[in-house]
Design a protein around this motif. Structure first.
Motif, short mmCIF file in Angstrom:
data_model
loop_
_atom_site.label_atom_id
_atom_site.label_comp_id
_atom_site.label_asym_id
_atom_site.label_seq_id
_atom_site.Cartn_x
_atom_site.Cartn_y
_atom_site.Cartn_z
N VAL A 93 -22.16 17.61 26.54
CA VAL A 93 -23.31 16.89 26.32
C VAL A 93 -24.17 17.52 24.97
O VAL A 93 -25.20 17.00 24.44
N ASP A 94 -23.71 18.52 24.01
CA ASP A 94 -24.32 18.71 22.89
C ASP A 94 -23.45 19.15 21.79
O ASP A 94 -22.12 19.53 22.28
N SER A 95 -23.69 19.53 20.77
CA SER A 95 -23.04 20.00 19.48
C SER A 95 -22.50 21.36 19.67
O SER A 95 -21.62 21.77 19.24
N ARG A 96 -23.13 22.07 20.78
CA ARG A 96 -23.01 23.61 21.01
C ARG A 96 -21.75 23.65 21.97
O ARG A 96 -21.41 24.61 22.17
N GLY A 97 -21.36 22.46 22.37
CA GLY A 97 -20.20 22.51 23.51
C GLY A 97 -20.95 22.75 24.88
O GLY A 97 -20.03 22.86 25.83
N THR A 98 -21.84 22.62 25.21
CA THR A 98 -22.72 22.85 26.65
C THR A 98 -22.18 21.67 27.38
O THR A 98 -21.92 20.55 27.07
N GLN A 99 -21.39 22.21 28.54
CA GLN A 99 -20.96 21.24 29.72
C GLN A 99 -21.68 21.22 30.93
O GLN A 99 -21.97 22.04 31.57
#
Length: 311
Positions: free
Chosen positions: A191-197
């Motif tokens: 869901v974001d560029s940090r790789g949060t799933q």
């Protein structure tokens, strides 16, 4: 039967209609979300979208663009969106796009601007203008670099992205991309560029699953669906495809869209042909001015001796 031929054939029963009328088909989607007695379904869908983006839920809604099948059976409107107001006066526009068009984002911005500016027509003071939200449900991918099916936009400071540009943002856009949505409730999305799933929250997951696969006759049992709102939406779909007038309205609207697309295609081809003709004549005039023989000009341009003589 060949699917292409079936798409051009008016569905004579629910079985045939099921193959060509999906829960996102123009007439049915409008009937589902703006039809008489379907207010609670509209409220449920909007709240599912809001909940998934951690926004406050709405308490009740008023349909601003009511849909009556008998009145709309002969309608030729190409954009069938749903306009809604909640109990605070905030406005919502729901658009379902089965095919993307150029200028899609500009059109969403225009929808929002029309809703927002429309409030001022009644002399509403600036401080009393209510926020407006556009929800667009798409079949195609519009953000190819992200795999999440739900994208929500607000206006932020360019240098400090964590700070809202407007203290109370008047504009929100929700883009739902069905092609990215997996029918599995436990599916994780980046869901974001940090790789949060994260998974899509349960309520929205159930609505997206209905829109994507709700035409299945065994939809409720296949997915073990127990949500009462989805059960009502599914019943509404089954009633729609079983109704001859409803099937006919959807079919005629589909044919109109095909006719309109063909007219636009023909106009483009005629425009190209006219442009090519003008270029050919210009080239022929230039060759003639340079003293090139009519025979060579004819061979180079395909013009007839009469056309060349008339230049």
């Amino acid at each position: 039967m060949n699917q292409k031929i079936l798409r051009l054939k008016k569905p004579e029963n629910a079985g045939e209609a099921r193959k060509i009328i999906s829960p996102t088909s123009d007439m049915f989607a409008r009937y589902l979300l703006a039809g008489e007695g379907h207010r609670l379904l509209t409220e449920s869908f909007i709240n599912a979208v809001l909940e998934n983006s951690d926004d406050p839920l709405i308490q009740t809604v008023e349909i601003k663009s009511p849909f009556n099948l008998a009145d709309w059976a002969d309608d030729r409107e190409t954009i069938l969106d749903v306009k809604v107001a909640d109990s605070t006066g905030a406005l919502y526009d729901i658009e379902i796009q089965n095919a993307l068009h150029r200028g899609f984002f500009n059109r969403l911005a225009l929808y929002w601007a029309q809703m927002y500016a429309g409030q001022a027509e009644s002399g509403t003071p600036y401080e009393n203008l209510c926020p407006c939200t556009v929800i667009a449900l798409l079949h195609e991918n519009i953000y190819p670099d992200m795999n999440k099916p739900h994208t929500c936009s607000v206006t932020v400071d360019r240098r400090e992205r964590s700070r809202l540009f407007f203290p109370d943002s008047p504009a929100r856009y929700h883009i739902l991309e069905l092609d990215k949505f997996e029918l599995n409730e436990k599916q994780l999305y980046t869901v974001d560029s940090r790789g949060t799933q994260e998974p899509v929250k349960q309520k929205l997951c159930r609505w997206l699953r209905f829109f994507k696969d709700g035409a299945r006759e065994d939809f409720m049992t296949r997915y073990g669906e127990t949500d009462t709102d989805i059960a009502e939406a599914k019943k509404t779909y089954e009633d729609f495809i079983s109704d001859e007038q409803a099937r006919d309205a959807e079919f005629r609207h589909r044919i109109y869209l095909m006719d309109r697309a063909q007219e636009q295609s023909d106009a483009r081809k005629e425009g190209l042909a006219e442009g090519t003709r003008k270029t050919t004549l210009t080239n022929a005039r230039n060759l003639k001015r340079l003293g090139v023989s009519d025979k060579i000009i004819a061979e180079a341009t395909g013009l007839t001796p009469g056309e060349i003589a008339a230049l």
